[in-house]
Design a protein around this motif. Structure first.
Motif, PDB file in Angstrom:
ATOM      1  N   TYR A 184       0.860  -1.179   0.000  1.00 43.43           N
ATOM      2  CA  TYR A 184       0.000   0.000   0.000  1.00 43.43           C
ATOM      3  C   TYR A 184       0.895   1.226   0.000  1.00 43.43           C
ATOM      4  O   TYR A 184       1.928   1.246   0.672  1.00 43.43           O
ATOM      5  CB  TYR A 184      -0.902   0.027   1.243  1.00 43.43           C
ATOM      6  CG  TYR A 184      -1.765  -1.197   1.356  1.00 43.43           C
ATOM      7  CD1 TYR A 184      -2.993  -1.251   0.713  1.00 43.43           C
ATOM      8  CD2 TYR A 184      -1.346  -2.302   2.073  1.00 43.43           C
ATOM      9  CE1 TYR A 184      -3.784  -2.386   0.799  1.00 43.43           C
ATOM     10  CE2 TYR A 184      -2.131  -3.433   2.161  1.00 43.43           C
ATOM     11  CZ  TYR A 184      -3.347  -3.471   1.523  1.00 43.43           C
ATOM     12  OH  TYR A 184      -4.129  -4.580   1.597  1.00 43.43           O
TER      13      TYR A 184
ATOM     14  N   ALA B 186     -10.483   4.264   9.820  1.00 38.96           N
ATOM     15  CA  ALA B 186      -9.994   3.055   9.146  1.00 38.96           C
ATOM     16  C   ALA B 186     -10.403   1.809   9.915  1.00 38.96           C
ATOM     17  O   ALA B 186     -10.820   0.807   9.319  1.00 38.96           O
ATOM     18  CB  ALA B 186      -8.476   3.120   8.990  1.00 38.96           C
ATOM     19  N   LEU B 187     -10.310   1.859  11.230  1.00 38.10           N
ATOM     20  CA  LEU B 187     -10.697   0.728  12.073  1.00 38.10           C
ATOM     21  C   LEU B 187     -12.184   0.416  11.896  1.00 38.10           C
ATOM     22  O   LEU B 187     -12.579  -0.736  11.694  1.00 38.10           O
ATOM     23  CB  LEU B 187     -10.373   1.043  13.529  1.00 38.10           C
ATOM     24  CG  LEU B 187     -10.665  -0.026  14.561  1.00 38.10           C
ATOM     25  CD1 LEU B 187      -9.836  -1.269  14.300  1.00 38.10           C
ATOM     26  CD2 LEU B 187     -10.349   0.538  15.956  1.00 38.10           C
TER      27      LEU B 187
ATOM     28  N   CYS C 128     -12.939  -0.937   8.237  1.00 36.37           N
ATOM     29  CA  CYS C 128     -12.502  -2.325   8.075  1.00 36.37           C
ATOM     30  C   CYS C 128     -13.499  -3.264   8.755  1.00 36.37           C
ATOM     31  O   CYS C 128     -13.901  -4.280   8.191  1.00 36.37           O
ATOM     32  CB  CYS C 128     -11.100  -2.496   8.651  1.00 36.37           C
ATOM     33  SG  CYS C 128     -10.367  -4.115   8.349  1.00 36.37           S
ATOM     34  N   HIS C 129     -13.916  -2.895   9.962  1.00 38.36           N
ATOM     35  CA  HIS C 129     -14.897  -3.698  10.690  1.00 38.36           C
ATOM     36  C   HIS C 129     -16.194  -3.797   9.879  1.00 38.36           C
ATOM     37  O   HIS C 129     -16.765  -4.878   9.731  1.00 38.36           O
ATOM     38  CB  HIS C 129     -15.145  -3.095  12.070  1.00 38.36           C
ATOM     39  CG  HIS C 129     -16.060  -3.903  12.919  1.00 38.36           C
ATOM     40  ND1 HIS C 129     -15.606  -4.850  13.794  1.00 38.36           N
ATOM     41  CD2 HIS C 129     -17.413  -3.914  13.028  1.00 38.36           C
ATOM     42  CE1 HIS C 129     -16.636  -5.423  14.413  1.00 38.36           C
ATOM     43  NE2 HIS C 129     -17.744  -4.861  13.958  1.00 38.36           N
TER      44      HIS C 129
ATOM     45  N   LEU D 100     -16.714  -3.460   6.641  1.00 37.72           N
ATOM     46  CA  LEU D 100     -16.591  -4.261   5.426  1.00 37.72           C
ATOM     47  C   LEU D 100     -16.590  -5.753   5.737  1.00 37.72           C
ATOM     48  O   LEU D 100     -17.220  -6.540   5.021  1.00 37.72           O
ATOM     49  CB  LEU D 100     -15.336  -3.856   4.659  1.00 37.72           C
ATOM     50  CG  LEU D 100     -15.428  -2.452   4.053  1.00 37.72           C
ATOM     51  CD1 LEU D 100     -14.059  -1.992   3.566  1.00 37.72           C
ATOM     52  CD2 LEU D 100     -16.473  -2.400   2.948  1.00 37.72           C
ATOM     53  N   TRP D 101     -15.908  -6.159   6.804  1.00 35.92           N
ATOM     54  CA  TRP D 101     -15.944  -7.569   7.198  1.00 35.92           C
ATOM     55  C   TRP D 101     -17.325  -7.966   7.716  1.00 35.92           C
ATOM     56  O   TRP D 101     -17.801  -9.069   7.473  1.00 35.92           O
ATOM     57  CB  TRP D 101     -14.871  -7.876   8.252  1.00 35.92           C
ATOM     58  CG  TRP D 101     -13.574  -8.216   7.610  1.00 35.92           C
ATOM     59  CD1 TRP D 101     -12.446  -7.432   7.530  1.00 35.92           C
ATOM     60  CD2 TRP D 101     -13.250  -9.433   6.933  1.00 35.92           C
ATOM     61  NE1 TRP D 101     -11.464  -8.088   6.852  1.00 35.92           N
ATOM     62  CE2 TRP D 101     -11.929  -9.330   6.471  1.00 35.92           C
ATOM     63  CE3 TRP D 101     -13.958 -10.599   6.671  1.00 35.92           C
ATOM     64  CZ2 TRP D 101     -11.293 -10.351   5.771  1.00 35.92           C
ATOM     65  CZ3 TRP D 101     -13.332 -11.620   5.965  1.00 35.92           C
ATOM     66  CH2 TRP D 101     -12.015 -11.492   5.525  1.00 35.92           C
TER      67      TRP D 101
ATOM     68  N   CYS E 202      -9.868  -8.697  10.468  1.00 31.90           N
ATOM     69  CA  CYS E 202      -9.778  -7.300  10.027  1.00 31.90           C
ATOM     70  C   CYS E 202      -8.328  -6.830  10.054  1.00 31.90           C
ATOM     71  O   CYS E 202      -7.669  -6.850  11.092  1.00 31.90           O
ATOM     72  CB  CYS E 202     -10.646  -6.413  10.918  1.00 31.90           C
ATOM     73  SG  CYS E 202     -10.410  -4.645  10.651  1.00 31.90           S
ATOM     74  N   PHE E 203      -7.840  -6.405   8.910  1.00 29.86           N
ATOM     75  CA  PHE E 203      -6.465  -5.962   8.738  1.00 29.86           C
ATOM     76  C   PHE E 203      -6.089  -4.887   9.751  1.00 29.86           C
ATOM     77  O   PHE E 203      -5.023  -4.938  10.371  1.00 29.86           O
ATOM     78  CB  PHE E 203      -6.328  -5.404   7.311  1.00 29.86           C
ATOM     79  CG  PHE E 203      -4.935  -5.375   6.762  1.00 29.86           C
ATOM     80  CD1 PHE E 203      -4.466  -6.433   6.004  1.00 29.86           C
ATOM     81  CD2 PHE E 203      -4.121  -4.285   6.963  1.00 29.86           C
ATOM     82  CE1 PHE E 203      -3.188  -6.411   5.467  1.00 29.86           C
ATOM     83  CE2 PHE E 203      -2.838  -4.251   6.432  1.00 29.86           C
ATOM     84  CZ  PHE E 203      -2.373  -5.313   5.682  1.00 29.86           C
ATOM     85  N   ILE E 204      -6.955  -3.906   9.923  1.00 34.49           N
ATOM     86  CA  ILE E 204      -6.642  -2.783  10.816  1.00 34.49           C
ATOM     87  C   ILE E 204      -6.727  -3.220  12.276  1.00 34.49           C
ATOM     88  O   ILE E 204      -5.828  -2.935  13.068  1.00 34.49           O
ATOM     89  CB  ILE E 204      -7.578  -1.583  10.552  1.00 34.49           C
ATOM     90  CG1 ILE E 204      -7.584  -1.195   9.065  1.00 34.49           C
ATOM     91  CG2 ILE E 204      -7.192  -0.393  11.422  1.00 34.49           C
ATOM     92  CD1 ILE E 204      -6.251  -0.801   8.479  1.00 34.49           C
TER      93      ILE E 204
END
Length: 160
Positions: free
Chosen positions: A10, A68-69, A72-73, A75-76, A140-142
């Protein structure tokens, strides 16, 4: 693909826009502002936390991390909801981050609470819809990248 490690890269550009004419000749002589730019995407103008001299009308690093956190949550959550047959028709989160500043000005987040208000179709099993939130921290990535606890306080509405 399962079990294989796949690295992603990224990148963005952070461009300081706060030179008011004399650069950093004095601590109070420059603005705490910058732009985030990435090819093909809109520029996001940012500033420092208002407590540290930033522009309160612009996003700051803390806002961006918390957003961002939460994103990400979300979207999952939508992914898991679709797999579980939970039909989400609206999702709005108002997350809250708690930070602390120690001696010398160094600070950090100590916790975050995601507070999604999820609207689902009538007939949804709310126990299943609620349980999905608990699965996200593992993927979650973040969330997996931060070093503070992330709590969830979801609310649900039913679309008739």
């Amino acid at each position: 693909m399962a079990g294989q490690r796949v690295d992603h890269s990224y990148s963005t550009r952070v461009i300081w826009t706060g030179n008011t004419g004399s650069g950093t000749a004095t601590y109070g002589g420059y603005a705490r502002s910058w732009d985030i730019a990435a090819p093909g995407k809109p520029v996001v103008s940012c500033s420092n936390d208002p407590l540290l001299g930033g522009d309160p009308t612009k996003m700051n690093p803390e806002d961006l991390l918390l957003s961002a956190l939460a994103a990400c949550h979300m979207l999952w959550y939508l992914h898991f909801a679709a797999e579980a047959g939970v039909v989400v028709v609206r999702y709005v989160d108002s997350p809250v981050g708690v930070g602390t500043v120690g001696n010398g000005g160094a600070g950090q987040f100590t916790a975050a609470t995601l507070r999604p208000h999820v609207t689902v179709k009538a007939g949804t099993d709310l126990a299943v819809a609620t349980a999905l939130h608990g699965k996200i921290g593992a993927v979650c990535f973040i969330a997996r990248s931060v070093n503070f606890p992330v709590h969830h306080a979801p609310r649900f509405s039913i679309e008739g």
